[in-house]
Write a protein that holds these residues in place. Structure first.
Motif, PDB file in Angstrom:
ATOM      1  N   ASP A 294      34.109  49.385  50.824  1.00 48.14           N
ATOM      2  CA  ASP A 294      33.937  49.800  49.419  1.00 48.14           C
ATOM      3  C   ASP A 294      32.956  48.807  48.796  1.00 48.14           C
ATOM      4  N   MET A 295      31.756  48.799  49.326  1.00 47.43           N
ATOM      5  CA  MET A 295      30.830  47.674  49.167  1.00 47.43           C
ATOM      6  C   MET A 295      30.282  47.457  47.763  1.00 47.43           C
TER       7      MET A 295
ATOM      8  N   MET B  81      32.789  47.390  39.299  1.00 40.87           N
ATOM      9  CA  MET B  81      31.715  48.142  39.952  1.00 40.87           C
ATOM     10  C   MET B  81      30.471  47.264  39.857  1.00 40.87           C
TER      11      MET B  81
ATOM     12  N   GLU C 105      25.908  46.974  37.741  1.00 37.40           N
ATOM     13  CA  GLU C 105      25.316  46.741  36.419  1.00 37.40           C
ATOM     14  C   GLU C 105      23.966  46.041  36.571  1.00 37.40           C
TER      15      GLU C 105
ATOM     16  N   TRP D 119      17.318  48.782  40.914  1.00 41.04           N
ATOM     17  CA  TRP D 119      17.667  50.069  41.492  1.00 41.04           C
ATOM     18  C   TRP D 119      18.038  51.114  40.444  1.00 41.04           C
ATOM     19  N   TRP D 120      19.251  51.612  40.476  1.00 44.94           N
ATOM     20  CA  TRP D 120      19.642  52.782  39.700  1.00 44.94           C
ATOM     21  C   TRP D 120      20.530  52.412  38.513  1.00 44.94           C
ATOM     22  N   PRO D 121      20.829  53.371  37.658  1.00 43.68           N
ATOM     23  CA  PRO D 121      21.754  53.085  36.547  1.00 43.68           C
ATOM     24  C   PRO D 121      23.151  52.705  37.049  1.00 43.68           C
ATOM     25  N   ALA D 122      23.951  52.164  36.155  1.00 44.92           N
ATOM     26  CA  ALA D 122      25.311  51.750  36.500  1.00 44.92           C
ATOM     27  C   ALA D 122      26.078  52.886  37.172  1.00 44.92           C
ATOM     28  N   GLY D 123      26.867  52.558  38.156  1.00 45.78           N
ATOM     29  CA  GLY D 123      27.713  53.546  38.813  1.00 45.78           C
ATOM     30  C   GLY D 123      27.048  54.269  39.970  1.00 45.78           C
ATOM     31  N   HIS D 124      25.760  54.051  40.159  1.00 47.70           N
ATOM     32  CA  HIS D 124      25.024  54.708  41.246  1.00 47.70           C
ATOM     33  C   HIS D 124      24.883  53.689  42.361  1.00 47.70           C
ATOM     34  N   GLY D 125      25.815  53.734  43.285  1.00 48.47           N
ATOM     35  CA  GLY D 125      25.982  52.671  44.273  1.00 48.47           C
ATOM     36  C   GLY D 125      24.871  52.530  45.289  1.00 48.47           C
ATOM     37  N   LEU D 126      24.847  51.360  45.904  1.00 48.99           N
ATOM     38  CA  LEU D 126      23.908  51.090  46.984  1.00 48.99           C
ATOM     39  C   LEU D 126      24.597  51.282  48.332  1.00 48.99           C
ATOM     40  N   GLY D 127      23.807  51.248  49.392  1.00 44.38           N
ATOM     41  CA  GLY D 127      24.348  51.446  50.734  1.00 44.38           C
ATOM     42  C   GLY D 127      24.102  50.237  51.616  1.00 44.38           C
TER      43      GLY D 127
END
Lengths: 379, 379, 379, 379
Positions: free
Chosen positions: B286-287, B308, B311, B320-328
Motif C-alpha cells: 500500500d505504497m 495518503m 500531497e 506528479w499528479w493531484p492529491a490522491g492520484h497514487g504513484l507506482g
C-alpha cells in the motif's frame, strides 16, 4: 421483561452485568419474564436468569414489585404494552423500532409525556448510541471538530436473506414487523446519525425494493430460526432494501441505505460524516474503532486516524478493561441499562425519549410515502 | 546501461520519464545498452528505447559520449564493472546489492572515493529510499516527531518460490547472487531502516534457512522466467529466508525478516518504528500510505493516521499528479534518476554512496557470520 | 494533442510509455501539441516531449502526418473539435466528460458513426476502465461470479474545494465545465459501474448542491492553479456535490455520490457491488487491490479477499512488473492508449465509444432534470 | 477465587455469564472471594458478585462447599496456592504465567499429575486460546489448509509504560512478576502459537531490554493504578521488551516480540503464519477477524480474506449473537470457564494443562538463558 428471543437475551445480559461494572444508584432485580408460551418462557427464564415466568403481560403491570417494564417483543405489540405500562406507572424501556406506524408512535409519545409528569420514564432501545465509538463521534461533532457538516453517508448492510431459500420469518411479515430493512435496521442509522449530528432529518426521497417476493414457509412457529420447510411458500410483504437521500435541518446532505442483501456484509452499520473541518468514519464490523480526519492539521501529516476507542476517557470505557481490550455487541445494551437506571434514579428523562422515537418513525413514514409518490417528502 | 532484464526495464523507464516531470539541470540521453547476447540485446534496446546495442561492456567505457554507466547486471559482476567505469571517469549508478562480498564492496567504495576526488560520482540503487512515504518517514524521524527510537520491525515478505516446483534461477545460485533473500530483499530493509532512522546497525544475531534445498533445472539460460523443465534438479545454494535481531548504534532494537516463502505476500516491504513520542508503519503493498501515530496528542483522539502520501509537499510528489492520484513501483526509480542527475550536476555525492552500500554489505556479512557462529556479531 | 494541462500531461506520458511495455501494431509519434498561448504551449511541448507546438487546432486537421487527435481541453470545446477532426478523417481520443450537453454528445456520436463507416475511430477517455482492478471486476461479473446483481454503491469523493477560500477555476464555471462534481467525477462512476456491470442505468432520482456559492476570483487566467487573489469574488455556477439513486436496466439498485467536499478523501473512487453469489469492493485510494467476497464458499472460511491485482494474468499487468509491484494513476492512461492503438490498427471500434459517452451524458442530464423536477427521471 | 484485580474481574464475569449462554453440565456458584485486605476484599466481593469474602486463602481449602479454586494473584504466589489446592482435592484454574520459575512450574505440573489420578483437574488461564478467531486458526492448520508451516511471526505490542513517568507497579518488580514483557505477554504468544500450530518450540535465541531502568515509586500499595507519586524512584527489575527467534520442532521458523513500548499499539497480539499452502494473520485489536490466504486458489482471485469470525459454526460463536455481532475481550474468559467446567464434569483434563504451562515456562527460561549467554538455547 416481555419477550425472550434475540433481544430478550441481550437485555437480560445487560441487566445482569450492568451493576457489576458500573456504580448504579439502584440495583436492578430480574424478577419476571413474560412470553406467549408457558413452557418455552419458563425455560428461557431459567436460562436467562429471571426469577419467575408468566404468559400474561397484563398481570405484570399489577405487581408492586415490578418498577420497570422492558419490552423486547415484535413491533406490532409495542404500542399497546408500552402505553399500558406507562399508564400503570411503570418505567418503560422499549426496543426499536418504537412502533409499526406513526399513529402508534404518537400514542406512545403522548403516554410518555403524561407519564413523565408523574415521574415515570420511557426510553427507546436504540442501542448503537451506546457504542463508545459513536459516543465519541457525537462528542467530536458537538465540540465543533468537524465544523459545518456537509455530508452524511450511512449504510446498514446485512446479508442474512440473500439466499432465496431462506424462510419467511416474522421479520418479513408486514403485520408483525411493520416494515423490512427500513424499520429494522434503517431505523438504527436514522437514529444514530441524528444522534451523532445533534440534528434532525427534514426531508427525504427514497425507494423500497423487494428482491425476493416469495419465500418458503417455515413449519411451525414464525421464529427467526424456523426450521423444516413445508414445501409451501408465502409472500414477503416488507422491503428487502431501502435507499433514500435526505436533507438535515442544519443543511447536511445524507445518503442512506439499509439492506439485507449485501452479500458478505454481516452487520455493517457504517457512518461517514464530512464537515468543513474534518471527517469521521465508523463501521460496526470493527466496532472499537472510530476513524477521524482532522482537516485543520498540516496536510503533510493529516490522515484518517484509527482511534482505538478503548481508552479510559472514552464514553463508558473506563468501567471495563485496559486500553486495547475491546468490547462486543452486547456491551451497548449494558450501557443502555446503565443510562436508563441512572436517569430513573435522577428523575430525568433517559434518551432517546419516546419523542425521539416518534421522530425516527416519522422519517421512516416519509421514506415510505416518498417511495410511493416518487418525489421528495417532508418529515 | 549494462543489463536489460527486470532492473534494466525499470531503469530505462526512469531515464525516459525523469526529464518529463522534473526540472533537470542535465538532460539524460539513452545512448547505448549492453548485454551478453547480441540479438536479445538489440531487441531490448529497440523495446526499451536505447539508440545502440553492444555486447562488450568494456567498449562502452572508451566512449566519449557516455558519461554515466548504469549497472543492472547480477551482483557477481558489479565490482568489476563499477571499478572499471569509475576509473574510466564515468559516473556510476549501480543496482543493489552493491556486491556479493565485503571485499568487493570495499574495492568499490575505494574506487568511488578515488573517483570523487576527480568529480566522478557513484551511487547504489536502493530505490525504496525514493518512495515518497519512506521519504516522509525519514523527515518525521529527523524532525524528532518520534522521539527516542525504541523498536524497528522490518519485514520483506515475498512468496515467489514457495512452490517447490519453481525452477532454479540465477537468484538461487550463490555464485551469481551472493546470497538469497538476505542480499536480494534483506538488503533493502537494512538500507531503508538505516535511512529512515539516520542511524546504523551495530550488532546482529541471525539465522538463514533454505526450506527447499533442491529444485528443477530450467532448460536453457538462467533467466528469471526460465521455462521448459529438464527433469533434472540442482541444489539451491542460497537462503530462502533470513531472520535477524539487531541493535542500532543509537539504542533501538530491531527485528528483521526477509523471506521468499510468505505465502500470499507479494512484495510486502514493511517497516514499523516505535519511538518515545510516536510511531510509524509502512507496507509497500500500500505504497502511497504512511501510518503515523502521534503519541503527544490527547489520547481520546490519538490513533494511527493513514497519511495518503500524495500531497504536493510530500517528497517528489509535487512533480506528479493531484492529491490522491497514487504513484507506482517504478516511480522510485525515476526519483532515483532525478537525484542522481542533480547531484552529478551539482558536483556533490549522490546518496546512498558506495560507502553506504559497503555498510549494508557489512551488515549482511555479519548476519551470515552470526548464522554460522550462532551468536551475536558486531558489524 | 490539443490541451496541455493535467490531462495533457497524463496523455503525453501514455503515448511515450505505451510502446515501451506493450507490443503495439503501430508506433505512436508525438508530433504536434496545440494550445491557446504560443509561449506556454511551446514550453509544454518541450517539457512533455512533442516535436512541434501550434495554437490553431484547425491547422492540425489539415496535416497529413497527423492521424490521431487527442482532445484534452475543457468540455465546452470537445464537440466542435471532435466533430471536425472526425470529419477530417482523424481518429479521435476525447477526454471525458465527452461534452457539456446531450445535444453536443449526440452530434459527436453521429460524427463518430459517420466516421466509422470510413474506418475512422473515436473513443472517450474514461480512463478508470483501464485500472486493472476494475478490469478484473468486470471479468468476475461477466463470468457470473456475483450472480444476479442487487446493489451498486458508487462514490467519488474528493475534498479539493472544501476550503471556501479556494479560488474559482474553470472547473467551477458552468460555461466551461458544463457541470461540477456531476460531470467531472460523477461521470466516471456512471461509466465505471456501467462498464463493470455490463448494464445501463435506466432511471435516476437525484439532487445537486452547491455548499459554497461564491468564491474568490483568481487573478489572471482561469487555470487550476490560479494564484494571487484579487479581493473580488464570483459565483460558483456548478454543483459541489451530486447524489442520486439509480435503477439499472437489469434490476440492480444504485446509490451514487460525487462530491468535492469529502474532507480527507483525496481521490476516493469507490465501488461496491453486491450480487446473489458474491460481492466486490474497490477504492481508488488503494488502486492495486480488489476486494471480492465469494458467497458460494463455506461460510466458516468466507470473507472479503484483498486481491492484489498485480498478477501476470490480471488485465494489463503482465506487461509491467512482478507480482506485488503496484501501478499508479497514470498507468490507466497508458492502457487506454494501448487499447486505442490496437483497435485502430485492427479496424475495430475502441471502447468506450462515443455512443457509450452519449449514454453517460444522458444519465448526467437525467440527474440534472431530476434535481430540477424533484422526481424520478427516465434516462 | 483468590485475587480481585484486573484478572479477578474478568474471571468473575466469566463465571457469572457462562451458564447464561452455554449449556453446562454443572452450575458454577460464586461462593467465596479471597484477598489480602479485608475491607477491599469485601467491597470487591459485593461488586463482583461473590457471596463471601475472606483473607486467608488456606481457609478456603478446608471448605467442603468449594470445589474449584480460581487463582488470579500475581505470579509469585501461584505455585504455593495451586499445589496446596490440588493436594486438598480442589480443581484449579490458574492465571498465566503459570509460575515465576521453571522450578515452581515443575512442582505445579507434578501436583497436577498427582491430582489427576484422583480425578482432580488443573488448567492454566491462557485465555487467548479461546478467542474464536484463534480457535478457527488452529482448526485450519489442523485440517492441513496451510500445508507445511514455514514461518511464524508473533508480536504482542503494548505501550502502557512508554512514558518514563509511569510509576513502578508490581508488574515491574521481578520478585512479584518473575519477568516483564516476557512473562506477562510474551507467554501469551508462546502459548498461542504452540496452540495454533499444534507444535512446540525447541530452540530460541533472544534478547531482553529495559529502556527505562528507573521509575517513580507509587505511594502506597503496589497496585496497577498506583497513584500519588512520592518523588522517589526505584529500579525496574524486569524487561521492557523481549525479542527472540525460535525454531519449532516441526521445522517452522519463528520471530517473537513482546514489548510494552510500542507507542500507539494498545493490545496488539498479532500472529502471522505462512505455510506451503496458505497463510493466516490475526491481530487482537481486530479480534473478531481472521485473515486467511488460500494459496491453492487460482492466483487471479486469491487474496487474504477477512473472515468475520462471527458465524454460528465458528468456535464458541453459536452460543452468542447473529453473524456480524462481535464479541469482546472478556468473552475468551467465559469460553475458558465453559471448557473448564465441561472437562471437570467429563472427568478429562482441561487444556492447557499444567504440563502445557510448564512447557511455556521452559521456553521463557530458555529465552532468559539465551539473553544471558548470547547464543541459541535448547528448550
Amino acid at each position: 421483561m416481555i419477550g425472550h428471543a434475540f433481544m430478550g437475551a441481550a437485555h437480560s445480559q445487560a441487566w445482569r452485568v450492568a451493576p457489576r461494572f458500573f456504580d448504579l444508584p439502584l440495583r436492578p432485580v430480574m424478577s419476571v419474564l413474560c412470553g406467549r408460551d408457558a413452557e418455552r418462557t419458563a425455560a428461557a427464564a431459567e436460562r436467562l436468569g429471571w426469577a419467575e415466568a408468566v404468559t400474561d403481560w397484563k398481570s405484570v403491570l399489577d405487581r408492586d414489585d415490578v418498577h420497570v417494564v422492558d419490552i423486547c417483543t415484535p413491533g406490532d405489540t409495542h404500542a399497546e404494552i408500552a402505553v399500558a405500562a406507562l399508564d400503570a406507572g411503570k418505567h418503560v424501556l422499549c426496543e426499536k423500532p418504537m412502533a409499526n406506524s406513526v399513529a402508534e408512535a404518537v400514542a406512545m409519545a403522548e403516554a410518555a409525556e403524561r407519564a413523565a409528569q408523574r415521574g415515570v420514564r420511557a426510553m427507546v432501545g436504540f442501542s448503537y448510541r451506546r457504542v463508545p465509538a459513536l459516543g465519541l463521534a457525537r462528542d467530536l461533532v458537538a465540540q465543533g471538530r468537524l465544523g459545518r457538516i456537509h455530508h452524511v453517508r450511512a449504510q446498514y448492510l446485512q446479508d442474512w436473506i440473500v439466499d432465496p431459500a431462506a424462510p419467511l420469518s416474522w421479520r418479513l411479515d408486514k403485520e408483525k414487523a411493520g416494515s423490512g430493512a427500513l424499520g429494522d435496521i434503517g431505523a438504527h442509522i436514522v437514529d444514530a446519525t441524528q444522534f451523532v449530528l445533534g440534528d434532525t432529518i427534514s426531508e427525504v426521497m427514497g425507494t423500497l425494493v423487494t428482491f425476493v417476493p416469495e419465500r418458503p414457509l417455515a413449519s411451525t412457529h414464525s421464529g427467526l430460526s424456523g426450521t423444516a420447510a413445508t414445501g409451501q411458500t408465502g409472500p414477503v410483504t416488507v422491503d428487502d432494501a431501502a435507499l433514500f437521500l435526505a436533507r438535515f435541518a442544519g443543511g447536511a446532505l445524507g445518503s442512506f441505505e439499509a439492506t439485507r442483501f449485501a452479500n458478505g456484509r454481516k452487520n455493517a452499520l457504517r457512518i461517514e460524516i464530512n464537515g468543513s473541518k474534518g471527517s469521521l468514519a465508523f463501521d460496526f464490523e470493527d466496532m472499537n474503532v472510530l476513524e477521524f480526519f482532522d482537516g485543520t492539521e498540516d496536510s503533510a501529516v493529516a490522515g484518517f486516524r484509527r482511534i482505538m476507542v478503548t481508552e479510559p476517557e472514552h464514553p463508558y470505557v473506563g468501567a471495563w478493561w485496559p486500553a486495547g481490550h475491546g468490547l462486543g455487541y452486547e456491551h451497548a445494551f449494558t450501557h443502555q441499562a446503565v443510562d436508563f437506571v441512572r436517569a430513573v434514579a435522577a428523575g430525568t428523562d433517559p434518551t432517546p425519549t419516546f419523542a425521539d422515537g416518534l421522530r425516527v418513525q416519522q422519517v421512516l413514514a416519509a421514506v415510505e410515502a416518498s417511495a410511493e409518490s416518487r418525489t421528495w417528502q417532508q418529515v
